[in-house]
Each structure stands twice: as C-alpha cells, then as structure tokens.
Design a protein around this motif. Structure first.
Motif, PDB file in Angstrom:
ATOM      1  N   PHE A 426       1.015  -1.048  -0.079  1.00  0.00           N
ATOM      2  CA  PHE A 426      -0.243   0.224  -0.239  1.00  0.00           C
ATOM      3  C   PHE A 426       1.074   1.203  -0.277  1.00  0.00           C
ATOM      4  O   PHE A 426       0.175   2.303  -0.434  1.00  0.00           O
ATOM      5  CB  PHE A 426      -1.238  -0.111   1.524  1.00  0.00           C
ATOM      6  CG  PHE A 426      -2.006  -1.123   1.141  1.00  0.00           C
ATOM      7  CD1 PHE A 426      -3.003  -0.760  -0.307  1.00  0.00           C
ATOM      8  CD2 PHE A 426      -2.226  -1.750   1.954  1.00  0.00           C
ATOM      9  CE1 PHE A 426      -3.825  -1.888  -0.219  1.00  0.00           C
ATOM     10  CE2 PHE A 426      -3.187  -2.490   1.965  1.00  0.00           C
ATOM     11  CZ  PHE A 426      -4.074  -2.663   0.862  1.00  0.00           C
ATOM     12  N   VAL A 427       1.797   0.807   0.601  1.00  0.00           N
ATOM     13  CA  VAL A 427       3.046   2.448   0.695  1.00  0.00           C
ATOM     14  C   VAL A 427       3.545   3.071  -0.996  1.00  0.00           C
ATOM     15  O   VAL A 427       3.419   3.312  -1.229  1.00  0.00           O
ATOM     16  CB  VAL A 427       3.852   1.698   1.804  1.00  0.00           C
ATOM     17  CG1 VAL A 427       4.596   3.245   1.516  1.00  0.00           C
ATOM     18  CG2 VAL A 427       3.521   1.965   3.273  1.00  0.00           C
ATOM     19  N   LEU A 428       3.509   1.214  -1.208  1.00  0.00           N
ATOM     20  CA  LEU A 428       4.463   1.686  -2.849  1.00  0.00           C
ATOM     21  C   LEU A 428       3.353   1.859  -3.336  1.00  0.00           C
ATOM     22  O   LEU A 428       4.099   2.646  -4.577  1.00  0.00           O
ATOM     23  CB  LEU A 428       5.074  -0.368  -3.041  1.00  0.00           C
ATOM     24  CG  LEU A 428       6.288  -0.186  -2.499  1.00  0.00           C
ATOM     25  CD1 LEU A 428       6.850  -1.367  -3.045  1.00  0.00           C
ATOM     26  CD2 LEU A 428       7.802   0.619  -2.273  1.00  0.00           C
ATOM     27  N   ASN A 429       2.396   1.455  -3.698  1.00  0.00           N
ATOM     28  CA  ASN A 429       1.468   2.325  -4.155  1.00  0.00           C
ATOM     29  C   ASN A 429       0.702   3.312  -4.136  1.00  0.00           C
ATOM     30  O   ASN A 429       0.605   4.008  -5.336  1.00  0.00           O
ATOM     31  CB  ASN A 429       0.035   0.853  -3.994  1.00  0.00           C
ATOM     32  CG  ASN A 429      -1.055   1.468  -4.952  1.00  0.00           C
ATOM     33  OD1 ASN A 429      -0.462   0.743  -6.633  1.00  0.00           O
ATOM     34  ND2 ASN A 429      -2.093   1.634  -5.108  1.00  0.00           N
ATOM     35  N   ALA A 430       0.955   3.373  -3.256  1.00  0.00           N
ATOM     36  CA  ALA A 430       0.588   5.565  -2.417  1.00  0.00           C
ATOM     37  C   ALA A 430       1.881   6.449  -3.680  1.00  0.00           C
ATOM     38  O   ALA A 430       1.083   7.049  -3.957  1.00  0.00           O
ATOM     39  CB  ALA A 430       0.527   5.943  -1.708  1.00  0.00           C
ATOM     40  N   LEU A 431       3.551   5.742  -2.930  1.00  0.00           N
ATOM     41  CA  LEU A 431       3.927   6.471  -4.456  1.00  0.00           C
ATOM     42  C   LEU A 431       3.737   6.356  -5.920  1.00  0.00           C
ATOM     43  O   LEU A 431       4.174   7.012  -6.450  1.00  0.00           O
ATOM     44  CB  LEU A 431       5.356   5.795  -3.774  1.00  0.00           C
ATOM     45  CG  LEU A 431       6.190   6.024  -2.568  1.00  0.00           C
ATOM     46  CD1 LEU A 431       7.405   4.871  -2.124  1.00  0.00           C
ATOM     47  CD2 LEU A 431       6.192   7.624  -1.631  1.00  0.00           C
ATOM     48  N   GLY A 439       0.913   1.872 -13.222  1.00  0.00           N
ATOM     49  CA  GLY A 439       1.115   1.277 -13.111  1.00  0.00           C
ATOM     50  C   GLY A 439       0.353   0.923 -11.647  1.00  0.00           C
ATOM     51  O   GLY A 439       0.849  -0.006 -10.569  1.00  0.00           O
ATOM     52  N   ALA A 440      -0.656   1.805 -10.896  1.00  0.00           N
ATOM     53  CA  ALA A 440      -0.994   1.903 -10.198  1.00  0.00           C
ATOM     54  C   ALA A 440      -2.160   1.459  -9.833  1.00  0.00           C
ATOM     55  O   ALA A 440      -2.703   0.850 -10.987  1.00  0.00           O
ATOM     56  CB  ALA A 440      -1.757   3.917  -9.406  1.00  0.00           C
ATOM     57  N   VAL A 441      -2.672   0.763  -9.277  1.00  0.00           N
ATOM     58  CA  VAL A 441      -3.128  -0.530  -9.196  1.00  0.00           C
ATOM     59  C   VAL A 441      -4.746   0.548  -8.668  1.00  0.00           C
ATOM     60  O   VAL A 441      -4.832   1.402  -7.178  1.00  0.00           O
ATOM     61  CB  VAL A 441      -3.216  -2.104  -7.496  1.00  0.00           C
ATOM     62  CG1 VAL A 441      -4.638  -2.350  -7.149  1.00  0.00           C
ATOM     63  CG2 VAL A 441      -1.868  -2.266  -7.960  1.00  0.00           C
ATOM     64  N   THR A 594      17.623   7.055 -10.641  1.00  0.00           N
ATOM     65  CA  THR A 594      18.845   7.629 -10.190  1.00  0.00           C
ATOM     66  C   THR A 594      17.077   7.961  -9.597  1.00  0.00           C
ATOM     67  O   THR A 594      18.009   9.182  -8.460  1.00  0.00           O
ATOM     68  CB  THR A 594      18.559   8.628 -10.775  1.00  0.00           C
ATOM     69  OG1 THR A 594      17.792   9.142 -12.082  1.00  0.00           O
ATOM     70  CG2 THR A 594      19.727   7.606 -11.873  1.00  0.00           C
ATOM     71  N   LYS A 595      15.970   7.981  -9.643  1.00  0.00           N
ATOM     72  CA  LYS A 595      15.146   8.623  -8.539  1.00  0.00           C
ATOM     73  C   LYS A 595      14.840   7.576  -7.698  1.00  0.00           C
ATOM     74  O   LYS A 595      14.856   6.991  -7.305  1.00  0.00           O
ATOM     75  CB  LYS A 595      13.515   8.709  -9.855  1.00  0.00           C
ATOM     76  CG  LYS A 595      13.538   9.535 -10.649  1.00  0.00           C
ATOM     77  CD  LYS A 595      12.164   9.873 -11.630  1.00  0.00           C
ATOM     78  CE  LYS A 595      12.661  10.647 -12.344  1.00  0.00           C
ATOM     79  NZ  LYS A 595      10.945  11.154 -13.038  1.00  0.00           N
ATOM     80  N   LEU A 596      13.998   8.539  -6.295  1.00  0.00           N
ATOM     81  CA  LEU A 596      14.085   8.607  -5.585  1.00  0.00           C
ATOM     82  C   LEU A 596      13.033   7.581  -4.733  1.00  0.00           C
ATOM     83  O   LEU A 596      12.953   6.288  -4.257  1.00  0.00           O
ATOM     84  CB  LEU A 596      14.029   8.939  -3.772  1.00  0.00           C
ATOM     85  CG  LEU A 596      13.957   9.090  -2.293  1.00  0.00           C
ATOM     86  CD1 LEU A 596      14.611   8.658  -2.043  1.00  0.00           C
ATOM     87  CD2 LEU A 596      13.087  10.325  -1.974  1.00  0.00           C
ATOM     88  N   VAL A 597      12.167   7.307  -5.987  1.00  0.00           N
ATOM     89  CA  VAL A 597      10.763   6.831  -5.678  1.00  0.00           C
ATOM     90  C   VAL A 597      11.128   5.477  -6.367  1.00  0.00           C
ATOM     91  O   VAL A 597      10.734   4.604  -6.027  1.00  0.00           O
ATOM     92  CB  VAL A 597       9.381   7.747  -6.583  1.00  0.00           C
ATOM     93  CG1 VAL A 597       7.926   6.867  -6.754  1.00  0.00           C
ATOM     94  CG2 VAL A 597       9.194   9.126  -6.085  1.00  0.00           C
ATOM     95  N   SER A 598      11.416   5.516  -7.396  1.00  0.00           N
ATOM     96  CA  SER A 598      12.045   4.739  -8.538  1.00  0.00           C
ATOM     97  C   SER A 598      12.617   3.383  -7.401  1.00  0.00           C
ATOM     98  O   SER A 598      12.217   2.297  -7.278  1.00  0.00           O
ATOM     99  CB  SER A 598      12.434   4.920  -9.493  1.00  0.00           C
ATOM    100  OG  SER A 598      12.290   5.131 -10.161  1.00  0.00           O
TER     101      SER A 598
END
Length: 639
Positions: A426-431, A439-441, A594-598
């Motif tokens: 859920f945390v990753l999906n929120a990001l 890619g968001a469910v 390189t991106k923080l979210v990735s």
C-alpha cells in the motif's frame, strides 16, 4: 557399508543425469505453447495494440496515450487479467492499420503541433529513456539492434525508445529528438496448402525525421521526405525531428512482411544462452557435489554414534556419555515464542506450496510470456488457496507444543505475513499514485485483492487449522525433563549468530546465478522462459536448505545445546539476508535508477521477495531438523 555407499553414489549420478536430460527436454519442448496463434488470409486486417510506456531508469510504467501520440477515433481498453493490472499493463487499440501480406509505405498517421506542456512531457520521457510497447497477435514489438564488436548477430530489445538526446554538429547544446517514423516488419509463416499465414514476429526500426511538404497541409498532402511514388523512403535519421514548443511533428509508418520459420524465436534469443545454461549447470553440479559429501559424512558419523550409544551397557558408561544423547531430556522442550514459530512455519508451507505448483504449471508452458500477467495471477490465486495448508501446518505444530487455542493461532497465521506484505504494498502503491503512473493499482483491483484475502484465504486458513487440530497430537520419541538442563559454555564458532549466518551461505549459493537472470527479467524488461532449469534449481535449494540445517543442528546437539527449534528455522532462513544484500549489489551495478521513488519501489519489492524467501527456506530447514531429531532420538535406547 562402503559397497552400499558406492551403489548409492552411482544411483545418484544416474538420477542427476536423468533429471538434467528431463529439464533440458522440458525447457525445449514445453517452453511456450501459450495462447494459440491465429490464421490470417491475404488482405485480412491486422489489429495492432499499444501497451504501457516503460523505463528501466524509473521502473514507473505509463499509459501510451499519456503522451500526445496519434489516437484512433475511439480508444478501447482491452480485457485485462489481475496479473496484467498489477504489472501496470494498459492495453488499448492503436491507430495503425495493417493488411496481411500487403506492404504499405509512408503512411501518414497524423500531424501534431506541440505546446509547452506536450513538449515538456515528451522531453521528460525521452530523458528517462522510456520505451513504447506494442502487441500484434499477442506478440510484443521488438527492436533489432546490432550486437556490435564486429558481430553479425543482432540483439532484440522489447519496444522502441520514444526518442533520443543529442547535439547538432558544432553545438554543445543538448536537444531532444522524437522517433516519429516507424518501419514495421511483420514476420509470418505461410501454409502452402491453405495459403493462410500465421504471424511469428513483430519488429520495428524507429527513425527521427523532420518531414517536409509543399503548400498548405491537408489530408491529401504528399510528403517530399517520404513518398513511395518517387521511391523516396526513410532509411536514416540524418535530419531528425526536434521536440520544442510550437514545433510541427508528422507521424508516419511503413509496414512490410517477411517469411519466417517459427513463432517467438526472436524474443527468446535475447541473451547468450550458452553462458546462461553453462552457469546454471555448473552451479548445480557444485551444489550437488557438496550436498553428496555432506550426506555421506552425516550417514557415517550418525551410524557410528548410534551404534556406540546402543552398545553402552554398564551404569558407569551411561553416566559418562557425552554428545547429543546427553540432552535427550531437553531436546523436545517447548521453545520460547512457540506460537510465533507456528505462524512462521504455517506461512512457509503456504509459500512453499505456491512456488512448487506455480513452477509445475510454468514448466508445462501454461504461464509462458505469451500469456501476459498469467504468472502473477497464478501466484496470487495459489497463495490464496494454499491458506488451507498453512492453517493445517501451524495448528499441527501448535498442538504438538501442547497448545489449546487453535483459533488464535489460525488468526495469526491468516493475518501476520499478509498484513506485513500488504502494508509495504500500500505504501509503494501510494508512491506510484503520486507519480500518476499506470502501475498504480486501481480501486477495483484493490477491492478484488482484499476480497481474495478476507473472503477466501482467511476462511481456508481457519478450515485448515480446524482439520489439523482435530488430528491427535504428535508424541515425542523421548520424555522431557521437568527441570531444564544447563547449557555449557559454547565455542566461538557455535555462537548462534555466527552459525545462523554461516548456514545461509550455501542455500543462497545454490540460487544466486539463477537469481541474476530472474532480476534481469523483472527489472530490465526481458523474458524469462527456462522454467525447467528453474525447477531443478528449486529442488536443489530444498535439498541444500535441509542438509545444511541438519548438519549445523547435529553439531549444536553434540555441543549439548538443545535450543534448536528457532535456530533451525533461522539457519536456512538467513539466506534471505544474502538475497537482499545481492539485490542491493545488483541495484548499484546493473540498474540505472536515479529517482528516489524508483529506488524505494525497487527495495520495497525486493524486501517483500526477501521476506517470502525467508519463510520458505526457514520452513524447509525447520521440518528437516524436526525429522532429523525425531529420527535419531527414536533410534537409541533411552533408560
């Protein structure tokens, strides 16, 4: 004894050769039945579909029409299974129009004038090296690229880049150029008797060209840079189309067709298979050799120990006994946090069943790359239905530990591990939602996942726990003393932390070469298809986890340390730590994120994988050690 060991060794070698031949046969014969291809007559319409935009730099997929590409009159979403949605696939119809075995040149798709917003969107995707993915007759689009270094071979990359970055001659300013001309090649295999054809390949060569034309633009305008009537075709990108606001972009495409032999050939030759197969076989042979050595040492040592203990006759000899027999009155003492151990073991059984059945289906070809999302869908459904075995295993162990509240242990088994994984997910999906990625469910899929958990998995866990608790408890082979025996001071190499960390090295060594190819298929967008060898690696992993845990458990009992319950689980389970460390190494050496979210997405998903690997390998080691201790203590005479 020696003759018997030699016979066992010869039989083992024969079995190994047979298994290898079987796996090679499976890898070749069953690797891709997948979805049946369709027969096309000459002139039949070929429907091209567009899929997501992907990047190995960001790992965030986006819908094709999130960029201002040419669109059909009406965008239609194709039916997607659960696995496709979770992968971020968004399959929609495309504006391209092909006819079977009828070549088309310089077709004008549309004309687009960029503004500030659309130009910025294109530049961002080009800078992040996004690739466009398409599908024709269930075959993904590939881009053939020269291998280089003088090799005549080509490497097939899935999809094509949205554009590229570069500078004009004599300028240092970086510019962005879009691939606005696509030269498609449809490979087909024609049946001589029926004259129908099957599509066996779908390729593209992208070009960036600044199209020109005379007069004002209209639907009948003919381009001077791409005109089949004057035999002027696009074969290079010498005058590329720049991406800037107020710039005009004309999208065009060619479509030609080539006879070819078999379907999926181009897609499954993207790596050097000789190196791949040699590395796997080499790794398996080393692990099998080590496992055989360990097994023979254990058999000889235990045979001598049991014979010696059973020959003790006098009271004085019995009092002077040392080693593992000395702790027979404590070896089956209920461990601390026994409820938690039951939950972990039940979860491990659930994970083990899911992986085993998934590999069987994958090895038989039902979960091939042509069946997009099939692998993930199968794993989810199998995890849900394996809840029955999770509840059964945890309650059986719980009853062996003299537990009485089976509903409590069933509740913990049903919720502990899934709750941890769901929280991370859920945390990753929120990001991903924050990045507006495809890619968001979606909410509907999220509801379906919750229903699978609460509506099917949880009840099955309780049913399994009820069935397991109804069966009579497993009796210990020896009685447990009322007063715990004091454990003597241990040597430095028998320290729990040290022995646990050492125990995880061999199981990880059994899988780390195959792990490289699996990570490459997941994070570098390549196909993985050698499921026959993967199944063999999985079998070797089970054997290795069992043997290393039994060996270290034996050494621990010989040191008169009877606290083996948790250590047996953690010994083989510690291989998950090495898996996560290897994932970090792979991130820094092979990926360009390189991106923080990735980066958070990568480590979040690898943390979930490591947790699953921990309960899987830990459960294998635990059951192996449980079987071993029950076997040896039931084999000696205890007064």
């Amino acid at each position: 004894m020696d003759m018997e060991l030699r016979r066992i060794s010869e039989t083992s070698r024969s079995a190994i050769v047979l298994i290898l031949l079987l796996c090679v046969h499976v890898a070749h014969s069953f690797y891709l039945p997948g979805v049946a291809p369709q027969d096309f007559e000459k002139g039949d319409e070929l429907k091209v579909k567009v899929n997501k935009l992907t990047s190995i730099k960001t790992q965030l997929p986006y819908s094709y029409y999130s960029l201002p590409f040419c669109q059909p009159k009406k965008i239609v979403d194709s039916t997607e299974n659960l696995g496709e949605v979770l992968r971020g696939d968004r399959i929609e119809n495309a504006p391209y129009s092909f006819k079977m075995r009828e070549a088309q040149m310089c077709n004008v798709l549309c004309r687009v004038t960029l503004d500030e917003k659309t130009a910025k969107a294109f530049k961002e995707k080009i800078d992040d090296e996004y690739r466009v993915n398409m599908i024709l007759d269930n075959l993904p689009l590939v881009n053939p690229v020269d291998r280089g270094l003088g090799s005549p071979d080509v490497v097939y990359q899935i999809g094509y880049h949205v554009g590229l970055k570069g500078q004009y001659a004599g300028s240092k300013e970086q510019k962005f150029f879009i691939h606005n001309h696509l030269a498609f090649t449809v490979r087909y295999h024609r049946d001589v008797q029926t004259d129908s054809a099957r599509i066996v390949g779908f390729e593209v060569k992208p070009y960036s060209i600044k199209h020109e034309y005379d007069g004002k633009w209209s639907e009948k305008t003919r381009l001077t840079t791409c005109d089949p009537h004057t035999k002027r075709l696009v074969v290079s990108s010498l005058t590329p189309q720049e991406v800037e606001p107020k710039k005009e972009i004309i999208f065009t495409y060619d479509e030609s067709e080539v006879k070819w032999a078999s379907r999926w050939d181009a897609y499954l030759l993207m790596n050097d298979n000789q190196i791949h197969w040699f590395s796997i076989v080499n790794s398996l042979m080393i692990v099998l050799f080590l496992s055989g050595m360990v097994a023979m040492i254990m058999l000889r040592t235990l045979y001598r120990d049991i014979s010696r203990y059973n020959e003790l006759e006098t009271q004085e000899e019995a009092q002077e006994e040392t080693g593992w027999k000395l702790v027979h009155g404590d070896v089956f003492r209920i461990p601390t946090n026994s409820d938690l151990l039951c939950v972990y073991v039940g979860t491990g059984v659930q994970c083990l069943g899911m992986v085993f059945v998934t590999m069987i289906f994958a090895m038989l070809g039902f979960l091939s790359p042509s069946n997009r999302g099939g692998l993930m869908t199968a794993m989810l459904l199998l995890w849900v239905f394996m809840g029955l075995f999770a509840g059964y295993a945890s309650s059986r162990l719980y009853k062996m530990f003299k537990g009485t509240e089976w509903k409590r242990i069933a509740f913990r088994t049903a919720f502990l591990f899934p709750a941890v994984v769901s929280s991370i997910f859920f945390v990753l999906n929120a990001l991903i939602w924050g990045q507006k990625s495809s890619g968001a469910v979606p909410f509907g899929t999220m509801f379906a996942l919750i229903f699978l958990w609460f509506g099917i998995s949880v009840p099955l866990v309780f049913v399994g726990a009820y069935l397991g608790f109804k069966k009579p408890a497993v009796d210990d082979p020896v009685k447990t003393n009322k007063i715990p025996r004091q454990i003597p001071e241990q040597a430095w190499y028998m320290n729990p932390v040290f022995s646990i960390l050492i125990g995880g090295i061999l199981p990880f060594g059994a899988v780390f070469i195959e792990l490289f190819f699996i990570l490459t298929s997941i994070w570098l967008n390549q196909f993985y298809y050698i499921f026959g060898f993967l199944f063999l690696v999985f079998v070797i992993l089970i054997v290795t986890c069992a043997e290393i845990t039994v060996v270290l458990c034996y050494f621990q009992l010989c040191s008169e340390d009877y606290l083996w319950w948790w250590r047996s689980y953690l010994t083989s389970g510690s291989s998950a730590l090495y898996l996560f460390l290897y994932a970090a190494f792979y991130f820094h050496t092979k990926l360009q994120i390189t991106k923080l979210v990735s980066a958070m997405l990568y480590f979040g998903y690898m943390l979930i994988a490591s947790c699953a690997f921990f309960v899987l390998t830990g459960t294998i080691g635990f059951y192996a050690c449980l079987w071993f201790t029950r076997l040896i203590y039931s084999s000696v005479k205890i007064d």
